[in-house]
Design a protein around this motif. Structure first.
Motif, short mmCIF file in Angstrom:
data_model
loop_
_atom_site.label_atom_id
_atom_site.label_comp_id
_atom_site.label_asym_id
_atom_site.label_seq_id
_atom_site.Cartn_x
_atom_site.Cartn_y
_atom_site.Cartn_z
N SER A 92 -4.99 -9.99 0.00
CA SER A 92 -4.18 -8.80 0.29
C SER A 92 -2.86 -9.29 0.88
N GLU A 135 -4.60 4.52 3.33
CA GLU A 135 -3.66 3.79 2.48
C GLU A 135 -4.46 2.96 1.49
N ALA A 136 -3.87 2.78 0.29
CA ALA A 136 -4.54 2.00 -0.75
C ALA A 136 -3.53 1.13 -1.48
N HIS A 137 -4.04 0.11 -2.15
CA HIS A 137 -3.22 -0.74 -3.03
C HIS A 137 -2.49 0.18 -4.00
N SER A 138 -1.16 0.15 -3.97
CA SER A 138 -0.36 1.17 -4.65
C SER A 138 -0.63 1.25 -6.16
N LEU A 181 -6.38 -4.29 4.64
CA LEU A 181 -7.17 -3.59 3.63
C LEU A 181 -8.60 -4.11 3.61
N SER A 184 0.82 -1.21 0.00
CA SER A 184 0.00 0.00 0.00
C SER A 184 0.86 1.26 0.00
N ARG A 185 0.21 2.36 -0.37
CA ARG A 185 0.84 3.69 -0.34
C ARG A 185 -0.21 4.68 0.14
N VAL A 223 -8.83 -2.97 -1.05
CA VAL A 223 -7.94 -1.97 -1.65
C VAL A 223 -7.68 -0.75 -0.77
N PHE A 224 -8.38 -0.62 0.38
CA PHE A 224 -8.22 0.62 1.15
C PHE A 224 -8.29 0.35 2.64
#
Length: 525
Positions: A389, A285-288, A450, A278-279, A360-361
């Motif tokens: 994840s 944060e989310a899946h980059s 996530l 993540s970023r 994703v988040f």
């Protein structure tokens, strides 16, 4: 009269998948049909007229159950559809590699970043020691333990059912008719080969006419005029691979502008899936890579979407949809648009229909409130992707590590009997694996828990015997789903195919329509 076993074997041997040219209104349609062996009843009957309508199955359950080899016929349809889907993936990957060889450099950069992250975070050390010659056996033992643990708990969807909606929202789920319609848009983004696979899976027939323009095939599948498929960025020949493929359509009858984002359909998109650390994204944060793809898709399609919404007027709304990778990207794009109070779309209403989205988040409470309310995710049967994840994979390998440590000193024959299933798994081993699956590991940077940023997750599953096409749906909670973990199942990848989703939602919608029609009838005297 032949014995039942002989009739079944004879029928299976006689089953063939052949494309027969059938002239209908000047068009050529390939129909999935079966050769009827002597002294056996028909294996597959597809009506081209009469009470069931052209190209539709008889939905009467009793007639279905009385029809011999129904399961074999359905299995054959699925097999042909899956073969068409796989061929489309190979063809798309080959074309992408041939037209854009610069993507190898992009892959190397992304995979190098992933390798550096795994080593710096310590996840590589957790996982690498378990990838050994005993891995396959450990996976089979874990699958048996999961099955033995859950078989007495009834429907495992009850463990993650929604008790209350987060953010104090109380929203009804979208009607099945909407879900089935927008799943067609999500599938159409994969192109002509996947549309043909869906026709085979759901209706048992394929339209063999070649469409020189992708929009022609898409328009027919989603029941729109060709001119209303406005933007199609689906061509691998363009040589661009820095964004996900997508198309934009406008449904004037329903006052919708639809942006459909394609899921994984070539090797470059597989890399996007794999780079899952993540970023920072908005306030969480989310899946980059998916976050990056959401920004790039909007850069490509945003101007067209805004223009269509402006032309349509204040009553038009934006629908975001996608399957798998496209679903996760559409959910993050939905958050981006709502984070700016929908100024990017002139304040128009925005909703998101995601199918098989991965988590994703995080954290979910940091997501824009209106974005969560506007999003719905759908899960089909034993699909594993909505539970994948970095965090869930860490916990999965932790369970494998316990199995590996407890069984490595067993004798070869004793261990093989446990793997194959001749022996019931050890009670203490089951208890240790269950305890490990419930215990949270220390968190790692870039690997939060996530979740799927949607108000509800509609989990669809076939009830009754396999092949009954009798589906029900339950609403599940995103937070509870994020902690469920990965369950192994022999069909967990097949259930992820977009054709499987379209088939299930189509049947669910048909059942809902029939039920609604029955309820609307006046009471009998």
């Amino acid at each position: 009269m032949l014995p039942l076993r002989c009739r079944i074997v004879t029928g299976m041997l006689a089953m063939t998948a052949r494309c027969s040219a059938v002239t209908s209104r000047g068009s050529t349609v390939a129909s999935f049909s079966a050769v009827t062996p002597p002294r056996c009843r028909p294996v597959l009957v597809i009506s081209r007229g009469g009470s069931t309508g052209p190209g539709r199955y008889d939905d009467n359950k009793e007639s279905r159950r009385s029809r011999p080899l129904w399961g074999v016929q359905r299995f054959a349809q699925q097999a042909v559809a899956n073969t068409i889907s796989a061929a489309g993936f190979v063809s798309c990957s080959a074309k992408s590699l041939y037209t854009n060889r610069k993507q190898f450099g992009q892959w190397k950069k992304s995979l190098t970043e992933l390798d550096v992250y795994l080593r710096d975070s310590g996840i590589h050390q957790e996982v690498s020691g378990l990838i050994n010659r005993r891995l396959l056996g450990n996976l089979m033992i874990l699958s048996r333990i999961q099955f033995e643990t859950l078989k007495n708990r009834g429907d495992d969807r009850d463990l993650v059912r929604m008790r209350r909606l987060h953010m104090q929202t109380n929203l009804p789920s979208p009607p099945p008719e909407e879900a089935a319609r927008y799943m067609k848009y999500a599938l159409s983004a994969y192109g002509e080969s996947m549309i043909r696979a869906a026709e085979m899976h759901t209706h048992g027939k394929i339209d063999t006419r070649h469409s020189p323009l992708p929009r022609t095939k898409i328009a027919k599948h989603v029941d729109l005029p060709s001119k209303d498929v406005v933007l199609t960025d689906l061509d691998e020949d363009s040589g661009e691979s820095n964004h996900l493929r997508h198309f934009v359509a406008v449904d004037h009858a329903r006052k919708k502008v639809i942006l459909s984002i394609r899921g994984t359909f070539n090797l470059a998109e597989c890399v996007v899936d794999v780079v899952g650390f993540s970023r920072p994204f908005l306030r969480g944060e989310a899946h980059s890579e998916m976050a990056l793809m959401a920004e790039r898709v909007w850069d490509k399609a945003g101007d067209t979407v805004r223009e269509l919404l402006k032309e349509g007027g204040n009553d038009y709304e934006l629908i975001l949809t996608g399957h798998s990778l496209g679903a996760g990207t559409s959910l993050l794009l939905n958050m981006l648009i709502h984070a700016d109070r929908r100024r990017h779309v002139h304040g128009r209403k925005v909703r998101c229909f995601a199918f098989a989205s991965p988590p994703v988040f995080a954290p979910l409470y940091a997501a824009p409130h209106d974005a969560i309310k506007a999003a719905t995710n759908y899960i089909h049967e034993r699909d594993a992707v909505p539970f994948l994840s970095v965090d869930s994979i860490r916990h999965f390998f932790n369970c494998l590590g316990i199995i590996d440590n407890k069984t490595r000193k067993m004798g070869f024959l004793e261990r093989q009997k446990m793997v194959i299933g001749f022996h019931r798994t050890d009670e203490s081993l089951r208890a240790d694996v269950l305890k490990a699956s419930l215990r949270r590991l220390p968190s790692k940077p870039g690997a939060p828990i996530l979740a799927i940023p949607a108000a509800s997750n509609i989990w669809i599953r076939e009830r009754g015997f396999a092949g009954s096409d009798d589906y029900d749906a339950r609403t599940c909670d995103s937070i509870r789903l994020s902690k469920r973990g990965i369950l192994l199942d022999q069909n967990m990848l097949l259930h992820h195919f977009p054709t499987s989703y379209e088939h299930a939602l189509s049947r669910l919608n048909s059942a809902s329509s029939t039920s609604t029609s029955s309820n609307d009838l006046p009471p009998t005297k």
